[in-house]
Scaffold this active site. Structure first.
Site, PDB file in Angstrom:
ATOM      1  N   GLU A  67       0.823  -1.207   0.000  1.00 36.36           N
ATOM      2  CA  GLU A  67       0.000   0.000   0.000  1.00 36.36           C
ATOM      3  C   GLU A  67       0.859   1.260   0.000  1.00 36.36           C
ATOM      4  O   GLU A  67       0.478   2.269  -0.565  1.00 36.36           O
ATOM      5  CB  GLU A  67      -0.923   0.014   1.231  1.00 36.36           C
ATOM      6  CG  GLU A  67      -1.820   1.233   1.230  1.00 36.36           C
ATOM      7  CD  GLU A  67      -2.902   1.224   2.288  1.00 36.36           C
ATOM      8  OE1 GLU A  67      -3.871   1.978   2.105  1.00 36.36           O
ATOM      9  OE2 GLU A  67      -2.772   0.494   3.283  1.00 36.36           O
ATOM     10  N   ASP A  85       0.567  -4.808   3.772  1.00 37.97           N
ATOM     11  CA  ASP A  85      -0.022  -3.601   4.354  1.00 37.97           C
ATOM     12  C   ASP A  85       0.720  -3.361   5.666  1.00 37.97           C
ATOM     13  O   ASP A  85       0.515  -4.096   6.635  1.00 37.97           O
ATOM     14  CB  ASP A  85      -1.525  -3.770   4.599  1.00 37.97           C
ATOM     15  CG  ASP A  85      -2.206  -2.422   4.843  1.00 37.97           C
ATOM     16  OD1 ASP A  85      -1.507  -1.463   5.207  1.00 37.97           O
ATOM     17  OD2 ASP A  85      -3.436  -2.328   4.680  1.00 37.97           O
ATOM     18  N   ILE A  87       0.625  -1.041   8.035  1.00 40.45           N
ATOM     19  CA  ILE A  87      -0.308  -0.845   9.151  1.00 40.45           C
ATOM     20  C   ILE A  87      -1.709  -0.795   8.563  1.00 40.45           C
ATOM     21  O   ILE A  87      -2.071   0.176   7.899  1.00 40.45           O
ATOM     22  CB  ILE A  87      -0.015   0.441   9.953  1.00 40.45           C
ATOM     23  CG1 ILE A  87       1.388   0.398  10.583  1.00 40.45           C
ATOM     24  CG2 ILE A  87      -1.081   0.635  11.051  1.00 40.45           C
ATOM     25  CD1 ILE A  87       1.781   1.677  11.325  1.00 40.45           C
ATOM     26  N   ASP A  88      -2.469  -1.848   8.788  1.00 33.73           N
ATOM     27  CA  ASP A  88      -3.869  -1.848   8.352  1.00 33.73           C
ATOM     28  C   ASP A  88      -4.694  -1.321   9.525  1.00 33.73           C
ATOM     29  O   ASP A  88      -4.620  -1.858  10.626  1.00 33.73           O
ATOM     30  CB  ASP A  88      -4.322  -3.265   7.977  1.00 33.73           C
ATOM     31  CG  ASP A  88      -5.719  -3.247   7.371  1.00 33.73           C
ATOM     32  OD1 ASP A  88      -5.945  -2.436   6.458  1.00 33.73           O
ATOM     33  OD2 ASP A  88      -6.569  -4.030   7.810  1.00 33.73           O
ATOM     34  N   THR A  90      -4.904   2.446   9.805  1.00 26.55           N
ATOM     35  CA  THR A  90      -4.088   3.630  10.113  1.00 26.55           C
ATOM     36  C   THR A  90      -4.858   4.672  10.926  1.00 26.55           C
ATOM     37  O   THR A  90      -4.302   5.299  11.822  1.00 26.55           O
ATOM     38  CB  THR A  90      -3.553   4.267   8.805  1.00 26.55           C
ATOM     39  OG1 THR A  90      -2.719   3.315   8.156  1.00 26.55           O
ATOM     40  CG2 THR A  90      -2.735   5.513   9.089  1.00 26.55           C
ATOM     41  N   ASP A 213      -5.291  -5.165   1.673  1.00 31.50           N
ATOM     42  CA  ASP A 213      -6.222  -5.227   2.806  1.00 31.50           C
ATOM     43  C   ASP A 213      -6.583  -6.668   3.140  1.00 31.50           C
ATOM     44  O   ASP A 213      -6.828  -7.006   4.296  1.00 31.50           O
ATOM     45  CB  ASP A 213      -7.551  -4.515   2.476  1.00 31.50           C
ATOM     46  CG  ASP A 213      -7.395  -3.034   2.192  1.00 31.50           C
ATOM     47  OD1 ASP A 213      -6.663  -2.374   2.947  1.00 31.50           O
ATOM     48  OD2 ASP A 213      -8.005  -2.538   1.225  1.00 31.50           O
TER      49      ASP A 213
END
Length: 234
Positions: A67, A85, A87-88, A90, A213
Site C-alpha cells: 500500500e 499492508d 499498518i492496516d 491507520t 487489505d
C-alpha cells in the site's frame, strides 16, 4: 517457493514490523491524507521501509506489492509476490486505538500460499499456510458454525468513496440492522477477516477492498474452514 524458509522469514519480519509499530504507537507522528480520506502516517512509511528492506534482501527475485510503495513494474508480475499492508487500520493507529495490524502474504501465480496478520497491541498473531490450516498464537482456529444470517454477528467496513452506489455499504448496513442483525465496524479489514477465521464474527463483507487489505486474511479465513467470495458468490 521454499515454503519452510518463507514461513519462518514471514513470521520474523511481521514480528519485527509489529514491534516497530508498537514503539511508534501513541507517539507524536505526522500523518497526512492520501487520496479521499485515506490517511497515511510516518509510522506506515517507517514500518513499510523495514519490511521492504528485510524481504527484498532475503527474496530479491520475488515481486512486491505494498500500500505504501510506489508501483514499479520491475516489482510486479513475478510468479511469487509479497503483498504488504504495513499498518492496516491507520486511522485507528493515529488515534491510539489498538485495532490495527501488520498484514503480509505471499501470492504464487494468483493463489495465496502464506499469510500472517499480527496485532502487536493486543499480542495476537494469525498465521496460515495453504493446506495446513490457520492458527492464532500457534493454536488452531476454525470459523463459526452458524448458518443463518439473522442469528449471526457480522463485521464490515465503509469505503470513503462509493457510499451512494446502489446497494452500497450504507444501504446494506441499514438492511441488516433494521432486521436486528448486529454489525460491527472495527476499521481494519485484515483484523475483520482474522476475527471471522477465529469465530468471533460469523461473517465479514466489504465493498472495494484492495489486495493488501485482504490478501493474508483471505488465506487465513479459507484455512480456518471459511468461504471467501465476491458479492455474486464467485
Amino acid at each position: 517457493a521454499n515454503l519452510t524458509r518463507d514461513a519462518a522469514l514471514l513470521e520474523d519480519v511481521v514480528r519485527e514490523a509489529g514491534a516497530l509499530a508498537l514503539k511508534l504507537f501513541r507517539t507524536e507522528l505526522k500523518s497526512w491524507i492520501k487520496g479521499k480520506s485515506s490517511p497515511v502516517s510516518e509510522a506506515d512509511i517507517a514500518v513499510n521501509d523495514l519490511i521492504e528492506t528485510r524481504l527484498r534482501a532475503s527474496t530479491p527475485d520475488y515481486g512486491w506489492l505494498s500500500e505504501e510503495s510506489a508501483d514499479d513494474p520491475s516489482r510486479l508480475g513475478k510468479s511469487l509476490t509479497w503483498i504488504v499492508d504495513p499498518i492496516d487500520g491507520t486511522t485507528n493507529f493515529a488515534n491510539g486505538i489498538p485495532i490495527c495490524c501488520v498484514s503480509i502474504g505471499i501470492e504464487q501465480n494468483g493463489e495465496m500460499i502464506l499469510g500472517a496478520v499480527y496485532n502487536p497491541f493486543i499480542g495476537e498473531m494469525f498465521f496460515a499456510q495453504k493446506g495446513f490450516g490457520a492458527t492464532l498464537n500457534d493454536k488452531k482456529i476454525t470459523v463459526s458454525q452458524k448458518t443463518e444470517v439473522i442469528k449471526s454477528c457480522l463485521v464490515t467496513g465503509f469505503p470513503y468513496t462509493y457510499l451512494d452506489m446502489p446497494n452500497g455499504s450504507l444501504q446494506v448496513f441499514e438492511k441488516l440492522i433494521r432486521k436486528g442483525v448486529p454489525v460491527r465496524r472495527l476499521g481494519s479489514a485484515a483484523i475483520d477477516l482474522c476475527w471471522v477465521a477465529s469465530g468471533r464474527f460469523d461473517g465479514f463483507y466489504e465493498h472495494k477492498l484492495q489486495a493488501w487489505d485482504s490478501a493474508a486474511g483471505f488465506l487465513i479465513v479459507e484455512e480456518a474452514g471459511g468461504k471467501v467470495t465476491d458479492f455474486k458468490g464467485h
